[in-house]
Write a protein that holds these residues in place. Sequence first.
Motif, PDB file in Angstrom:
ATOM      1  N   SER A  31       5.719  69.569  42.988  1.00 41.74           N
ATOM      2  CA  SER A  31       4.388  70.185  42.966  1.00 41.74           C
ATOM      3  C   SER A  31       3.352  69.115  42.638  1.00 41.74           C
ATOM      4  N   VAL A  32       2.125  69.390  43.027  1.00 43.79           N
ATOM      5  CA  VAL A  32       1.050  68.410  42.864  1.00 43.79           C
ATOM      6  C   VAL A  32       0.913  67.963  41.413  1.00 43.79           C
ATOM      7  N   GLU A  33       1.093  68.895  40.480  1.00 45.43           N
ATOM      8  CA  GLU A  33       0.909  68.511  39.073  1.00 45.43           C
ATOM      9  C   GLU A  33       1.943  67.491  38.597  1.00 45.43           C
ATOM     10  N   ASP A  34       3.053  67.402  39.323  1.00 40.78           N
ATOM     11  CA  ASP A  34       4.099  66.451  38.915  1.00 40.78           C
ATOM     12  C   ASP A  34       3.967  65.081  39.589  1.00 40.78           C
ATOM     13  N   ILE A  35       2.943  64.901  40.403  1.00 39.24           N
ATOM     14  CA  ILE A  35       2.778  63.615  41.099  1.00 39.24           C
ATOM     15  C   ILE A  35       2.649  62.438  40.127  1.00 39.24           C
ATOM     16  N   PRO A  36       1.764  62.507  39.110  1.00 37.68           N
ATOM     17  CA  PRO A  36       1.581  61.321  38.254  1.00 37.68           C
ATOM     18  C   PRO A  36       2.884  60.844  37.619  1.00 37.68           C
TER      19      PRO A  36
ATOM     20  N   ALA B   8      -6.892  67.574  40.982  1.00 39.97           N
ATOM     21  CA  ALA B   8      -5.516  68.040  41.213  1.00 39.97           C
ATOM     22  C   ALA B   8      -5.487  69.420  41.874  1.00 39.97           C
ATOM     23  N   GLY B   9      -6.351  70.329  41.418  1.00 35.73           N
ATOM     24  CA  GLY B   9      -6.367  71.673  41.985  1.00 35.73           C
ATOM     25  C   GLY B   9      -6.738  71.660  43.458  1.00 35.73           C
ATOM     26  N   LEU B  10      -7.754  70.873  43.786  1.00 37.70           N
ATOM     27  CA  LEU B  10      -8.187  70.779  45.178  1.00 37.70           C
ATOM     28  C   LEU B  10      -7.098  70.146  46.039  1.00 37.70           C
ATOM     29  N   LEU B  11      -6.414  69.147  45.485  1.00 43.61           N
ATOM     30  CA  LEU B  11      -5.326  68.515  46.232  1.00 43.61           C
ATOM     31  C   LEU B  11      -4.205  69.524  46.469  1.00 43.61           C
ATOM     32  N   GLY B  12      -3.981  70.398  45.461  1.00 45.54           N
ATOM     33  CA  GLY B  12      -2.975  71.444  45.638  1.00 45.54           C
ATOM     34  C   GLY B  12      -3.277  72.292  46.872  1.00 45.54           C
ATOM     35  N   GLU B  13      -4.534  72.652  47.041  1.00 43.47           N
ATOM     36  CA  GLU B  13      -4.922  73.463  48.192  1.00 43.47           C
ATOM     37  C   GLU B  13      -4.735  72.680  49.505  1.00 43.47           C
ATOM     38  N   VAL B  14      -5.082  71.388  49.459  1.00 40.12           N
ATOM     39  CA  VAL B  14      -4.899  70.550  50.655  1.00 40.12           C
ATOM     40  C   VAL B  14      -3.413  70.455  51.013  1.00 40.12           C
ATOM     41  N   VAL B  15      -2.561  70.260  50.003  1.00 42.72           N
ATOM     42  CA  VAL B  15      -1.118  70.183  50.259  1.00 42.72           C
ATOM     43  C   VAL B  15      -0.612  71.505  50.833  1.00 42.72           C
ATOM     44  N   ASN B  16      -1.091  72.583  50.249  1.00 39.94           N
ATOM     45  CA  ASN B  16      -0.693  73.913  50.712  1.00 39.94           C
ATOM     46  C   ASN B  16      -1.025  74.104  52.200  1.00 39.94           C
ATOM     47  N   LEU B  17      -2.251  73.744  52.587  1.00 37.93           N
ATOM     48  CA  LEU B  17      -2.655  73.883  53.985  1.00 37.93           C
ATOM     49  C   LEU B  17      -1.896  72.897  54.881  1.00 37.93           C
ATOM     50  N   SER B  18      -1.629  71.700  54.357  1.00 34.42           N
ATOM     51  CA  SER B  18      -0.891  70.714  55.147  1.00 34.42           C
ATOM     52  C   SER B  18       0.543  71.187  55.400  1.00 34.42           C
ATOM     53  N   ARG B  19       1.111  71.888  54.428  1.00 39.52           N
ATOM     54  CA  ARG B  19       2.455  72.444  54.627  1.00 39.52           C
ATOM     55  C   ARG B  19       2.439  73.494  55.731  1.00 39.52           C
ATOM     56  N   GLN B  20       1.409  74.343  55.710  1.00 41.48           N
ATOM     57  CA  GLN B  20       1.302  75.356  56.779  1.00 41.48           C
ATOM     58  C   GLN B  20       1.131  74.671  58.138  1.00 41.48           C
ATOM     59  N   HIS B  21       0.325  73.617  58.139  1.00 45.46           N
ATOM     60  CA  HIS B  21       0.089  72.860  59.363  1.00 45.46           C
ATOM     61  C   HIS B  21       1.417  72.273  59.862  1.00 45.46           C
ATOM     62  N   ALA B  22       2.160  71.665  58.948  1.00 43.65           N
ATOM     63  CA  ALA B  22       3.430  71.034  59.309  1.00 43.65           C
ATOM     64  C   ALA B  22       4.430  72.075  59.810  1.00 43.65           C
TER      65      ALA B  22
ATOM     66  N   TRP C  63      -3.910  61.299  50.972  1.00 47.01           N
ATOM     67  CA  TRP C  63      -3.530  62.683  50.643  1.00 47.01           C
ATOM     68  C   TRP C  63      -4.768  63.556  50.429  1.00 47.01           C
ATOM     69  N   PHE C  64      -5.775  62.981  49.801  1.00 50.30           N
ATOM     70  CA  PHE C  64      -6.989  63.760  49.520  1.00 50.30           C
ATOM     71  C   PHE C  64      -7.715  64.122  50.819  1.00 50.30           C
ATOM     72  N   ALA C  65      -7.451  63.326  51.862  1.00 50.02           N
ATOM     73  CA  ALA C  65      -8.028  63.600  53.177  1.00 50.02           C
ATOM     74  C   ALA C  65      -7.049  64.371  54.065  1.00 50.02           C
ATOM     75  N   GLY C  66      -5.923  64.809  53.482  1.00 53.96           N
ATOM     76  CA  GLY C  66      -4.974  65.619  54.248  1.00 53.96           C
ATOM     77  C   GLY C  66      -4.044  64.835  55.157  1.00 53.96           C
TER      78      GLY C  66
END
Lengths: 502, 502
Positions: B378-383, B131-145, B412-415
């Motif tokens: 937030s990523v923690e609320d996905i489940p 979950a923590g690593l996915l949080g970072e991926v989501v964060n970077l994907s948001r910047q990308h978007a 998602w894990f692959a961005g």
Amino acid sequence: MPNEIPSPYTSLEHTFAGIGKLKEVQAIAHWDEACMMPSGGGAGRGEALATLTSLIHAQSTHPSIGEEINKAEAQNDLSTWQVANLREMKRTWIEATAVPADLIHAQALATSVCEQTWRKARSANDWPAVAGLLGEVVNLSRQHAQALGSAMDLAPYDALLETYESDLRTSYVTPLFEDLKAYLPTLLDKVLGVQSAPLPLTGPFPTTDQSLLCSDAMQLLGFDFDRGRFDVSHHPFCGGVPDDTRITTRYENNSFLESFMAICHETGHALYQQGLPVDWRNQPVGYALGAAIHESQSLLMELQVCRSRPFVDHIAPDMRARFGRSETDPAWQSENLYRHATLVERGYIRVDADEVTYPLHVILRYEIEVQLINGTLSVEDIPEAWNDAMQRYLGLTTLGNFADGCMQDVHWFAGLFGYFPTYTLGALGAAQWFATALDQEPGINGGIAAGDIKPLLGWLRTNIHGKGRLMSMQPLMESVTGATLDASFLKRHLERRYLGER
Amino acid sequence: MPNEIPSPYTSLEHTFAGIGKLKEVQAIAHWDEACMMPSGGGAGRGEALATLTSLIHAQSTHPSIGEEINKAEAQNDLSTWQVANLREMKRTWIEATAVPADLIHAQALATSVCEQTWRKARSANDWPAVAGLLGEVVNLSRQHAQALGSAMDLAPYDALLETYESDLRTSYVTPLFEDLKAYLPTLLDKVLGVQSAPLPLTGPFPTTDQSLLCSDAMQLLGFDFDRGRFDVSHHPFCGGVPDDTRITTRYENNSFLESFMAICHETGHALYQQGLPVDWRNQPVGYALGAAIHESQSLLMELQVCRSRPFVDHIAPDMRARFGRSETDPAWQSENLYRHATLVERGYIRVDADEVTYPLHVILRYEIEVQLINGTLSVEDIPEAWNDAMQRYLGLTTLGNFADGCMQDVHWFAGLFGYFPTYTLGALGAAQWFATALDQEPGINGGIAAGDIKPLLGWLRTNIHGKGRLMSMQPLMESVTGATLDASFLKRHLERRYLGER
């Protein structure tokens, strides 16, 4: 911590690594073209590879490389391997920049037309149809050789030799070949006098069984299947990259020994490639030496190992099992299989020749191509020169038979001059390496007889494969075998195998 | 005659052709990696492809391209195709230059770690591990978007959609999905109420027989084997280039229909690729449209054609022959085979879903990822969000079952954000194209029943494949079908197939 500015040498390593990686992609795309590509992909692939090739050429000839090499040569902090790497970078750079781009372009066009015309003209035995085009190819090749020669400070034909194997010179090759030329025809007469005809091996030999037998041989010879593949193509070759080495063969339904020996040969090339120094991937010093040393590795496996009696004895039961033949059938006993593996015949065709007659085919071509490049023989006189040499060396005439004479090989029609001698230098090298290996590592012969290649492969890895281009051909030969390339090893091998063992 | 200076547009065509050819080499090297490469080649291949990719990126983002585009836009001598090509060049260039290189680099590192961790964590059902690593991926994907969005003048998630298919917008997708979300659960109840369970198809199904059956289907569907291949890989895909299109599948010993339908699906992709306009090879306008339209072509073949009763009736005798089954066995009669091809079930796993439930899996993911990119979830609320939607849409709970819930897909894990909706938009498009084709070309259904794909393939070639990127998705849809993408076609198809035909 501030970024350090890389030294000129380090910067060169970076540049060559980039070029090397693009060449890896190129190698895989070439393999794919030969083994996998459907016919409709040909035009697009040709264009795609041409684009990649131009790009690699542009990177390899960038003026900054020349400047960095000059600066790096002033560095006094380089290791032995780094010094050798820099030397190889310089060689590569001189060769890449020596020939004007418009000449290379003209050669590409002329050889493409000439080679395509040759394919048709050869089957029609029509020399006049291609002689004029070959004349143009020779003309351009002479200009190419002159441009290389002036950049390398070598005579034109020596410059061509140098591009195929560093250190090769006519002053060195010609005496070796004169020696063999005087020796082999007499040996041939003797061998033909004592050898017995083998019993025929009757097919069919299904492709799947042949393929399994080839895999068995590759396994026996130490091919690393985790870092390579084995497939079918129109002509056998060894391609790919060190950690993904790809060899091929082709099959005929009614014979198997040619295909089998082709795989033994290509496995020799492959073992060299797989054994190159891991620490120097994609650096010039980490590549294999030239065509002569590469051929010495393939011929060591094919001629010295796989056509030997101990190897044939070892593989014979597997051959019988793969094709469902019985040990009680005299044709399938190892004595008879060995006779097939060592059969000597006078013939017209180089690629079908045995190890006794092969060098004569090569010497004939060498003598003609040296004169073509030096301008002392014209293309129209090739058929006569060919026939004359065939009569003297092999007692055969090719008068009027161009297809089995001077039109049999693609090399000249494709603009390859200076390549032919490497085949026989490879055979000489193979005999010299193997004799030395047997002296230095007593377990080798027993290993081969027992199906254990490790003693031999270990010796090759240490003494040849793992050294990459640390030394060029002659220093390497000398440091390992105590002598530069020398015909006495091949002579002794041939006498033992063809006159002694029977 | 002096050389003319090429116009800015012509110069751009030249630049893009060079880039396109390098991408062709890249495509073959990727295919080779998936289908042919031995394990030991992986590290070197990764480096070689990274070098080629950087080089393509450097060429694609060269500032001169932007300048030439500005100048070319002032040319008034361009044809319709050239104008479209210039528009696609500009789109490509904006996308390639919008995101800072250091962000791309950070994303590559973060997704690499996250994806590798996910592979292990998924089998252990260990959400907290990733979950923590996915949080970072989501964060970077948001910047990308956000970076993409400001370059394209679009909201962040819309900018991601645009990179997968030009014209796609949440304002368009959300109402379509709301409609399906309200419609499908009721339809699903009805279908489950009327369908009959099929008799089991018992294996084993030898790989060689499965492979021959797949080739039969490819032949039936019009795959051009002179310009393509068919192989095995870990996951089915369509790769290669238009004149050398390569599709793959994988086999299991005890079932064959998944593998067979995967090949029907990939053949749909392949037909699109093989049908792209010959005159525009390696130009942006000559490429396929985005992921939604590509998927509409694969799903047209898989869902509309190959899972239809006429196609199953036609292929059933071949299926029986390939596996040596009898027509008198009720399990192997086409009625039962058709039941297998159209079996509907509530399930957890998207990739195993049928055409009735599949859109619900996609809508669930779409709703979550829109919120992730917009920062409203937030990523923690996905489940929790996942479980909640699964209950509402499919009546299943994934509480505590992460592996079959939010950890089942690599995306998602692959961005990859913005890709999921294209699956269902493809299904909608497939239904819309096919209904229109049946209206416009009366020979299609009879052709499929008789094993003649030409009427359908001809229609696809003319109306979709041969147009490349002349128009983007919605104008193309509208010009061919009279309407932009519309859910009514899929609804009618599902009702006919699942409620009407039985």
